[in-house]
Motif scaffolding. Structure first.
Motif, PDB file in Angstrom:
ATOM      1  N   ASP A 143       0.834  -1.269  -0.008  1.00  0.00           N
ATOM      2  CA  ASP A 143       0.035   0.003  -0.213  1.00  0.00           C
ATOM      3  C   ASP A 143       0.818   1.266   0.018  1.00  0.00           C
ATOM      4  OD1 ASP A 143      -2.347  -1.519   0.087  1.00  0.00           O
ATOM      5  OD2 ASP A 143      -2.677  -1.283   2.322  1.00  0.00           O
ATOM      6  N   ALA A 144       1.784   1.383   0.677  1.00  0.00           N
ATOM      7  CA  ALA A 144       2.932   2.354   0.713  1.00  0.00           C
ATOM      8  C   ALA A 144       3.333   2.586  -0.613  1.00  0.00           C
ATOM      9  CB  ALA A 144       3.952   2.171   1.947  1.00  0.00           C
ATOM     10  N   TRP A 145       3.934   1.753  -1.336  1.00  0.00           N
ATOM     11  CA  TRP A 145       4.452   1.585  -2.630  1.00  0.00           C
ATOM     12  C   TRP A 145       3.337   2.246  -3.523  1.00  0.00           C
ATOM     13  CZ3 TRP A 145       2.820  -0.920  -7.071  1.00  0.00           C
ATOM     14  CH2 TRP A 145       3.546  -0.239  -8.237  1.00  0.00           C
ATOM     15  N   GLN A 146       2.152   1.647  -3.511  1.00  0.00           N
ATOM     16  CA  GLN A 146       1.169   2.238  -4.297  1.00  0.00           C
ATOM     17  C   GLN A 146       0.900   3.835  -4.289  1.00  0.00           C
ATOM     18  OE1 GLN A 146      -2.280  -0.485  -3.770  1.00  0.00           O
ATOM     19  NE2 GLN A 146      -1.946  -1.479  -5.911  1.00  0.00           N
ATOM     20  N   SER A 147       0.952   4.053  -2.920  1.00  0.00           N
ATOM     21  CA  SER A 147       0.549   5.355  -2.729  1.00  0.00           C
ATOM     22  C   SER A 147       1.718   6.472  -2.659  1.00  0.00           C
ATOM     23  CB  SER A 147      -0.030   5.824  -1.292  1.00  0.00           C
ATOM     24  OG  SER A 147       0.790   5.232  -0.175  1.00  0.00           O
ATOM     25  N   GLY A 148       2.901   5.986  -3.219  1.00  0.00           N
ATOM     26  CA  GLY A 148       4.094   6.922  -3.262  1.00  0.00           C
ATOM     27  C   GLY A 148       4.777   7.139  -2.064  1.00  0.00           C
ATOM     28  N   LYS A 149       4.799   6.478  -1.072  1.00  0.00           N
ATOM     29  CA  LYS A 149       5.412   6.700  -0.008  1.00  0.00           C
ATOM     30  C   LYS A 149       7.004   6.125  -0.072  1.00  0.00           C
ATOM     31  CE  LYS A 149       1.744   7.929   1.990  1.00  0.00           C
ATOM     32  NZ  LYS A 149       1.559   9.528   2.494  1.00  0.00           N
ATOM     33  N   SER A 150       7.877   6.796   0.660  1.00  0.00           N
ATOM     34  CA  SER A 150       9.170   6.488   0.480  1.00  0.00           C
ATOM     35  C   SER A 150       9.742   5.399   1.293  1.00  0.00           C
ATOM     36  CB  SER A 150      10.246   7.656   1.189  1.00  0.00           C
ATOM     37  OG  SER A 150       9.962   7.642   2.793  1.00  0.00           O
ATOM     38  N   ILE A 151      10.760   4.520   0.924  1.00  0.00           N
ATOM     39  CA  ILE A 151      11.032   3.443   1.475  1.00  0.00           C
ATOM     40  C   ILE A 151      11.419   3.556   3.242  1.00  0.00           C
ATOM     41  CG2 ILE A 151      13.177   1.825   1.600  1.00  0.00           C
ATOM     42  CD1 ILE A 151      13.614   2.108  -1.187  1.00  0.00           C
ATOM     43  N   ALA A 158      14.099  -4.311   7.925  1.00  0.00           N
ATOM     44  CA  ALA A 158      12.998  -3.661   7.566  1.00  0.00           C
ATOM     45  C   ALA A 158      13.110  -2.786   6.059  1.00  0.00           C
ATOM     46  CB  ALA A 158      12.350  -2.719   8.583  1.00  0.00           C
ATOM     47  N   SER A 159      14.296  -2.044   6.338  1.00  0.00           N
ATOM     48  CA  SER A 159      14.774  -1.240   4.935  1.00  0.00           C
ATOM     49  C   SER A 159      15.031  -1.908   3.918  1.00  0.00           C
ATOM     50  CB  SER A 159      15.770  -0.145   5.409  1.00  0.00           C
ATOM     51  OG  SER A 159      16.102   0.591   4.425  1.00  0.00           O
ATOM     52  N   GLU A 160      15.983  -3.215   4.222  1.00  0.00           N
ATOM     53  CA  GLU A 160      16.455  -3.836   2.922  1.00  0.00           C
ATOM     54  C   GLU A 160      14.983  -4.609   2.426  1.00  0.00           C
ATOM     55  OE1 GLU A 160      20.694  -5.204   4.701  1.00  0.00           O
ATOM     56  OE2 GLU A 160      19.089  -6.362   5.471  1.00  0.00           O
ATOM     57  N   LEU A 161      13.885  -4.892   3.026  1.00  0.00           N
ATOM     58  CA  LEU A 161      12.724  -5.758   2.673  1.00  0.00           C
ATOM     59  C   LEU A 161      12.060  -4.922   1.842  1.00  0.00           C
ATOM     60  CD1 LEU A 161      11.475  -8.682   3.194  1.00  0.00           C
ATOM     61  CD2 LEU A 161      10.049  -7.648   4.700  1.00  0.00           C
ATOM     62  N   VAL A 162      11.870  -3.860   2.647  1.00  0.00           N
ATOM     63  CA  VAL A 162      10.936  -2.662   1.663  1.00  0.00           C
ATOM     64  C   VAL A 162      11.609  -2.430   0.472  1.00  0.00           C
ATOM     65  CG1 VAL A 162      10.053  -0.237   1.481  1.00  0.00           C
ATOM     66  CG2 VAL A 162       9.845  -1.911   3.687  1.00  0.00           C
ATOM     67  N   SER A 163      12.923  -2.286   0.144  1.00  0.00           N
ATOM     68  CA  SER A 163      13.774  -1.968  -0.937  1.00  0.00           C
ATOM     69  C   SER A 163      13.529  -2.992  -1.946  1.00  0.00           C
ATOM     70  CB  SER A 163      15.097  -1.834  -0.640  1.00  0.00           C
ATOM     71  OG  SER A 163      15.787  -1.358  -1.813  1.00  0.00           O
ATOM     72  N   CYS A 164      13.725  -4.165  -1.519  1.00  0.00           N
ATOM     73  CA  CYS A 164      13.393  -5.195  -2.378  1.00  0.00           C
ATOM     74  C   CYS A 164      11.817  -5.308  -3.116  1.00  0.00           C
ATOM     75  CB  CYS A 164      13.686  -6.657  -1.767  1.00  0.00           C
ATOM     76  SG  CYS A 164      15.409  -6.798  -1.130  1.00  0.00           S
ATOM     77  N   PHE A 165      11.077  -5.332  -2.146  1.00  0.00           N
ATOM     78  CA  PHE A 165       9.645  -5.234  -2.726  1.00  0.00           C
ATOM     79  C   PHE A 165       9.312  -4.144  -3.539  1.00  0.00           C
ATOM     80  CE2 PHE A 165       8.231  -8.143   0.907  1.00  0.00           C
ATOM     81  CZ  PHE A 165       7.994  -9.154   0.074  1.00  0.00           C
ATOM     82  N   TYR A 166       9.780  -2.915  -3.179  1.00  0.00           N
ATOM     83  CA  TYR A 166       9.748  -1.691  -4.158  1.00  0.00           C
ATOM     84  C   TYR A 166      10.296  -1.971  -5.522  1.00  0.00           C
ATOM     85  CZ  TYR A 166       7.736   1.741  -1.225  1.00  0.00           C
ATOM     86  OH  TYR A 166       6.796   2.573   0.021  1.00  0.00           O
ATOM     87  N   ASP A 167      11.521  -2.809  -5.521  1.00  0.00           N
ATOM     88  CA  ASP A 167      12.124  -3.070  -6.843  1.00  0.00           C
ATOM     89  C   ASP A 167      11.307  -4.070  -7.687  1.00  0.00           C
ATOM     90  OD1 ASP A 167      14.233  -3.571  -8.450  1.00  0.00           O
ATOM     91  OD2 ASP A 167      15.103  -5.253  -7.438  1.00  0.00           O
ATOM     92  N   ILE A 168      10.774  -4.816  -6.961  1.00  0.00           N
ATOM     93  CA  ILE A 168       9.924  -5.707  -7.505  1.00  0.00           C
ATOM     94  C   ILE A 168       8.716  -5.249  -8.294  1.00  0.00           C
ATOM     95  CG2 ILE A 168       8.530  -7.614  -7.550  1.00  0.00           C
ATOM     96  CD1 ILE A 168      10.316  -8.998  -5.374  1.00  0.00           C
TER      97      ILE A 168
END
Length: 293
Positions: A125-133, A268-278
């Protein structure tokens, strides 16, 4: 030597570790086959029928009449084999991981990533709404942000109790007793061996089969812990020994994602970065953002 007690276990990914534990509880027990329901079709019945016919006990996770493979439906097994069938629940509890879910892509199956088939709703949801990592990372670790999940453990346990009403062997009281003391589920459908062992003991008691240790109780190596998210911070449930998100390596293949059986831990930051990348890499072909191309 006394005759073996022949048991068949019918179920999902939990069936094999349950079979292993049943055999460890009494040296006379021989689990002759495990029928993994999602791998079976009606034409497989002839292959499995001899084991079913010869079994002294058939332990079956509840399979409803709507399931396409008929011979593993619980009602069919009970009609065919009567009292030698004991029904159990599929161990499923969202209390630790209420914010994790599947993203299924038509024609491709589940979208994979660093946590296998599992995705985090807060990250997505954060990625869809344009939130930062950084903001997404803070959200998944924030007790305040996740307050919407605070009642999930009790709600999920209530749902399991309802399903348990129509099976022969109960287990929710064990989950209720131990859920705040140790990590009983790694993901919502992957229980710990502690819980599976407790269920195995109850199954044998219900079947009037005694426990007979060889010398010492077997030590269980976890069978279903390949993916372990941290417990949602609002639920009050423990992480056990885990301090990072336990997953695997992933890579892009043919406009999709594949995983390697090489374990990797993520903060947490590494995980978010990976999902955002995908999501960003595949959005143009899968329209994950929902904004069209």
């Amino acid at each position: 030597m006394k005759e073996k007690i022949k048991i068949v276990v019918v179920g999902n990914c939990q069936a094999r570790p349950l079979a292993k534990i049943l055999e460890s509880l009494n040296p006379r027990i021989d689990v002759t086959t495990t029928a993994i329901v999602h791998l079976l079709k009606n034409e497989n019945f002839e292959e499995y029928q001899p084991a079913f016919d010869e079994a002294d006990l058939i332990v079956s996770q509840l399979v409803f009449d709507s399931y396409p493979c008929e011979f593993v439906r619980t009602s069919v097994l009970k009609e065919r084999y009567g009292k030698k069938v004991l029904s159990i629940v599929n161990l499923y509890f969202t209390g630790y991981t209420p914010d994790w879910f599947y993203i299924r892509i038509p024609g491709k199956g589940p979208l994979k990533g660093p946590m296998g088939d599992y995705h985090n709703r807060t990250i997505f949801d954060a990625w869809q709404s344009g939130k930062s990592i950084s903001e997404a990372s803070s959200r998944i670790l924030s007790e305040e942000y996740n307050q919407k999940y605070v009642s999930e453990p009790s709600h999920s346990l209530d749902l399991l109790r309802e399903r348990e009403e129509i099976v022969d062997v109960k287990i929710t009281d064990v989950i209720d007793k131990y859920q705040t003391k140790k990590r009983l589920f790694f993901t919502f459908n992957h229980p710990s061996m502690f819980l599976i062992r407790r269920y195995a003991k109850r199954i044998l008691a219900a079947a009037n089969i005694s426990e007979k240790w060889k010398l010492f109780p077997a030590r269980d190596r976890e069978a279903l812990d390949q993916f372990v998210p941290l417990a949602n911070p609002a639920t009050g449930l423990p992480d056990g020994d885990f301090t990072t998100f336990k997953g695997v390596e992933y890579f892009f293949k043919d406009d999709f994602v594949a995983i390697r059986n090489k374990r990797k831990e993520y903060n947490a930051s590494e995980l978010v970065s990976c999902f955002y990348d995908i999501y960003e890499t595949l959005d143009s072909t899968l329209n994950l953002s929902g904004k069209g191309n």
